[in-house]
Write a protein that holds these residues in place. Structure first.
Motif, PDB file in Angstrom:
ATOM      1  N   ARG A  45       0.841  -1.178   0.000  1.00 35.19           N
ATOM      2  CA  ARG A  45       0.000   0.000   0.000  1.00 35.19           C
ATOM      3  C   ARG A  45       0.887   1.242   0.000  1.00 35.19           C
ATOM      4  N   GLU A  46       0.577   2.218  -0.870  1.00 35.61           N
ATOM      5  CA  GLU A  46       1.418   3.399  -0.980  1.00 35.61           C
ATOM      6  C   GLU A  46       0.607   4.676  -0.818  1.00 35.61           C
ATOM      7  N   PHE A  47       1.284   5.665  -0.311  1.00 33.92           N
ATOM      8  CA  PHE A  47       0.686   6.976  -0.084  1.00 33.92           C
ATOM      9  C   PHE A  47       0.401   7.667  -1.411  1.00 33.92           C
ATOM     10  N   VAL A  48      -0.762   8.328  -1.479  1.00 32.17           N
ATOM     11  CA  VAL A  48      -1.117   9.096  -2.667  1.00 32.17           C
ATOM     12  C   VAL A  48      -1.199  10.588  -2.330  1.00 32.17           C
ATOM     13  N   ALA A  49      -2.034  10.928  -1.352  1.00 28.37           N
ATOM     14  CA  ALA A  49      -2.227  12.340  -0.993  1.00 28.37           C
ATOM     15  C   ALA A  49      -2.847  12.430   0.393  1.00 28.37           C
ATOM     16  N   ALA A  50      -2.676  13.593   1.026  1.00 23.60           N
ATOM     17  CA  ALA A  50      -3.256  13.814   2.356  1.00 23.60           C
ATOM     18  C   ALA A  50      -3.590  15.288   2.530  1.00 23.60           C
ATOM     19  N   ARG A  67      -1.038  15.932 -11.129  1.00 25.73           N
ATOM     20  CA  ARG A  67      -2.139  15.231 -11.806  1.00 25.73           C
ATOM     21  C   ARG A  67      -3.333  15.016 -10.882  1.00 25.73           C
ATOM     22  N   PHE A  68      -3.076  14.795  -9.591  1.00 25.22           N
ATOM     23  CA  PHE A  68      -4.133  14.532  -8.617  1.00 25.22           C
ATOM     24  C   PHE A  68      -4.285  15.737  -7.700  1.00 25.22           C
ATOM     25  N   THR A  69      -5.512  15.959  -7.238  1.00 26.77           N
ATOM     26  CA  THR A  69      -5.788  17.032  -6.296  1.00 26.77           C
ATOM     27  C   THR A  69      -6.680  16.520  -5.174  1.00 26.77           C
ATOM     28  N   ILE A  70      -6.229  16.683  -3.941  1.00 21.08           N
ATOM     29  CA  ILE A  70      -7.040  16.316  -2.785  1.00 21.08           C
ATOM     30  C   ILE A  70      -7.696  17.562  -2.230  1.00 21.08           C
ATOM     31  N   SER A  71      -8.946  17.433  -1.839  1.00 19.34           N
ATOM     32  CA  SER A  71      -9.664  18.553  -1.241  1.00 19.34           C
ATOM     33  C   SER A  71     -10.655  18.010  -0.218  1.00 19.34           C
ATOM     34  N   GLY A  72     -11.152  18.903   0.621  1.00 18.08           N
ATOM     35  CA  GLY A  72     -12.062  18.449   1.661  1.00 18.08           C
ATOM     36  C   GLY A  72     -13.179  19.427   1.913  1.00 18.08           C
ATOM     37  N   ASP A  73     -14.281  18.893   2.385  1.00 14.11           N
ATOM     38  CA  ASP A  73     -15.424  19.701   2.782  1.00 14.11           C
ATOM     39  C   ASP A  73     -15.737  19.322   4.223  1.00 14.11           C
ATOM     40  N   THR A  78     -16.341  15.164   4.202  1.00 17.72           N
ATOM     41  CA  THR A  78     -16.015  14.468   2.960  1.00 17.72           C
ATOM     42  C   THR A  78     -14.675  14.939   2.432  1.00 17.72           C
ATOM     43  N   VAL A  79     -13.890  13.993   1.935  1.00 13.11           N
ATOM     44  CA  VAL A  79     -12.641  14.312   1.261  1.00 13.11           C
ATOM     45  C   VAL A  79     -12.717  13.754  -0.162  1.00 13.11           C
ATOM     46  N   TYR A  80     -12.143  14.503  -1.097  1.00 13.22           N
ATOM     47  CA  TYR A  80     -12.194  14.142  -2.505  1.00 13.22           C
ATOM     48  C   TYR A  80     -10.774  13.931  -3.044  1.00 13.22           C
ATOM     49  N   LEU A  81     -10.690  13.134  -4.090  1.00 16.58           N
ATOM     50  CA  LEU A  81      -9.441  12.991  -4.820  1.00 16.58           C
ATOM     51  C   LEU A  81      -9.765  13.112  -6.307  1.00 16.58           C
ATOM     52  N   GLN A  82      -9.428  14.268  -6.873  1.00 14.07           N
ATOM     53  CA  GLN A  82      -9.603  14.485  -8.303  1.00 14.07           C
ATOM     54  C   GLN A  82      -8.372  13.939  -9.016  1.00 14.07           C
ATOM     55  N   MET A  83      -8.593  13.004  -9.922  1.00 12.17           N
ATOM     56  CA  MET A  83      -7.485  12.360 -10.613  1.00 12.17           C
ATOM     57  C   MET A  83      -7.579  12.660 -12.107  1.00 12.17           C
ATOM     58  N   ASP A  84      -6.603  13.368 -12.616  1.00 10.88           N
ATOM     59  CA  ASP A  84      -6.551  13.732 -14.033  1.00 10.88           C
ATOM     60  C   ASP A  84      -5.347  13.095 -14.692  1.00 10.88           C
ATOM     61  N   SER A  85      -5.364  13.074 -16.023  1.00 11.96           N
ATOM     62  CA  SER A  85      -4.253  12.506 -16.797  1.00 11.96           C
ATOM     63  C   SER A  85      -3.872  11.119 -16.278  1.00 11.96           C
ATOM     64  N   LEU A  86      -4.861  10.295 -16.099  1.00 15.51           N
ATOM     65  CA  LEU A  86      -4.625   8.976 -15.514  1.00 15.51           C
ATOM     66  C   LEU A  86      -3.793   8.097 -16.437  1.00 15.51           C
ATOM     67  N   LYS A  87      -2.960   7.267 -15.805  1.00 15.54           N
ATOM     68  CA  LYS A  87      -2.079   6.361 -16.518  1.00 15.54           C
ATOM     69  C   LYS A  87      -2.387   4.922 -16.104  1.00 15.54           C
ATOM     70  N   PRO A  88      -2.024   3.952 -16.932  1.00 16.32           N
ATOM     71  CA  PRO A  88      -2.232   2.551 -16.527  1.00 16.32           C
ATOM     72  C   PRO A  88      -1.585   2.219 -15.182  1.00 16.32           C
ATOM     73  N   GLY A  89      -0.470   2.864 -14.880  1.00 14.49           N
ATOM     74  CA  GLY A  89       0.212   2.650 -13.606  1.00 14.49           C
ATOM     75  C   GLY A  89      -0.555   3.146 -12.397  1.00 14.49           C
ATOM     76  N   ASP A  90      -1.633   3.902 -12.627  1.00 11.84           N
ATOM     77  CA  ASP A  90      -2.470   4.360 -11.517  1.00 11.84           C
ATOM     78  C   ASP A  90      -3.507   3.314 -11.117  1.00 11.84           C
TER      79      ASP A  90
END
Length: 124
Positions: A45-50, A67-73, A78-90
């Motif tokens: 398991r690996e860290f992505v964002a916090a 490429r990714f953006t974490i945000s919270g409300d 609620t916490v969100y993870l916007q993931m753009d420019s996704l790659k197969p490695g994601d």
């Protein structure tokens, strides 16, 4: 106790986008930071964002920075993870996690609560 429920995963083509959501319930007043982690088959398991709730400061793994953006409300717990420019490695199972202490944001074992995960598959 805090319960976490993720949603928003799915199948997307390379270069596409997804937005993950994680809703917290229960003793949410004890949570001071939340994070996203991922785990691919056969890998750790690996860290992505916090994000720290008190300051709103965000942190990212080098692999997703830009490429990714974490945000919270806070009002919606609620916490969100916007993931753009996704790659197969994601491609991985993405987990939401919450912790009471703001330190150690990139370390999975430092988190107190975990969701069940939502699958993200990037493939053409």
């Amino acid at each position: 106790q805090v319960q976490l429920v993720e949603s928003g995963g799915g199948l997307v083509q390379p270069g596409g986008s997804l937005r993950l959501s994680c809703v917290a319930s229960g003793r949410t007043f004890s949570v001071n930071a939340m994070g996203w982690f991922r785990q691919a088959p056969g890998k750790e398991r690996e860290f992505v964002a916090a994000i720290r709730w008190t300051s709103g400061r965000t942190y990212y793994a080098d692999a997703v920075k830009g490429r990714f953006t974490i945000s919270g409300d806070n009002a919606k717990n609620t916490v969100y993870l916007q993931m753009d420019s996704l790659k197969p490695g994601d491609t991985a199972l993405y987990y939401c996690a919450a912790k009471r202490i703001e330190a150690g944001l990139a370390i999975p074992t430092e988190y107190d609560y975990w969701g069940q995960g939502t699958q993200v598959t990037v493939s053409s």
